[in-house]
Design an enzyme around this catalytic site. Sequence first.
Site, PDB file in Angstrom:
ATOM      1  N   TYR A  54       0.548  -1.131   0.384  1.00  0.00           N
ATOM      2  CA  TYR A  54      -0.278  -0.179   0.321  1.00  0.00           C
ATOM      3  C   TYR A  54       0.920   1.005  -0.098  1.00  0.00           C
ATOM      4  CZ  TYR A  54      -4.114  -3.185   1.575  1.00  0.00           C
ATOM      5  OH  TYR A  54      -4.973  -3.917   1.802  1.00  0.00           O
ATOM      6  N   SER A 151      -5.510 -13.554   0.773  1.00  0.00           N
ATOM      7  CA  SER A 151      -6.412 -13.022   0.813  1.00  0.00           C
ATOM      8  C   SER A 151      -6.788 -13.178  -0.618  1.00  0.00           C
ATOM      9  CB  SER A 151      -6.371 -11.722   0.759  1.00  0.00           C
ATOM     10  OG  SER A 151      -6.716 -10.343   0.360  1.00  0.00           O
TER      11      SER A 151
END
Length: 331
Positions: A54, A151
């Site tokens: 991120y 994920s």
Amino acid sequence: MEFRHLGRSGLLVSEISYGNWITHGSQVEEEAALACVRAALDAGISTFDTADAYAGGRAEEVLGRALHGERRESLEILTKVFWRIGPGRNESGLSRKHIRESIEGSLRRLQTDYVDVYQAHRFDFHTPLEETMSAFADVVHSGKAHYIGVSEWTADQLRAGHSLAKDLKISLISNQPQYSALHRIIESQVVPASLELGVSQIVFSPMAQGVLSGKYMPGQAPPDGSRATDASGSKTIARFMQDDLLTAVQRLVPLADAAGLTMPQLALAWVLQNRNVASAIVGASRPEQVHDNVKAAGVRLEDDLLKQIDDALGDLVERDPAKTESPANRP
């Protein structure tokens, strides 16, 4: 705030968790990001989710500074590994080299000795699963993570990973999929497999990139400063910005009003009705958004309201389990 166990583990997480994908280190200035984390802590949120990729690592750095000085034992910090974080040919994926190097970088940026859950950000088709799970086991056994998660893995990938984790005496306890009233691809295969295995969902985009907030109106330009006007955010929200879908979302407004909820609260409460969901991740650019979101914790939606939501959204809901996919090639 209410809390739920993550999988069959003893770890409790807050029903509303705070994530900093897109926002920290890119969309939101640091002062505002710190204020949002403070608002989350004040509201009882104890679970914080981030990832090394991120904002090129800056999101982890901002979160590390925001949580500095907090009692570490009172927090659950989750981060992830998979997406590219540098120019080197081994700086992506789930190889032993990348996992071992990435956990060190994440811990340094987060200013902590360990993370509570270390997650495979996607499935890596170019690394043997045995190598990946063995590397995760090393991370856990060295005390740098308590548990592992994944994920956007498919049901079959979850079963294979969970079996190897069990053999390696580590706990795979969570999956982090996209899930919302508009995006339900996990319901037919991933959720049944997870219930069987003792794996919980920590869901991202429970408000469908903000569309379920109701602020995007059909036939009108997006509000200034919204995700749909942001350079990176506009790419992720584009598939929801269709007039027929936005019209359907507006049909939820009177339902939320009748239930005494805001639209974001309705969206969050909806995902939390699924017994396999342990926590819904929210992001924020302003502290007041956090204070509004946490009121969804502990809310029980009646069956009649759930049916009305289904009727309002109709066949615009995405349900295809094939959309639970990881990239065929390493990023």
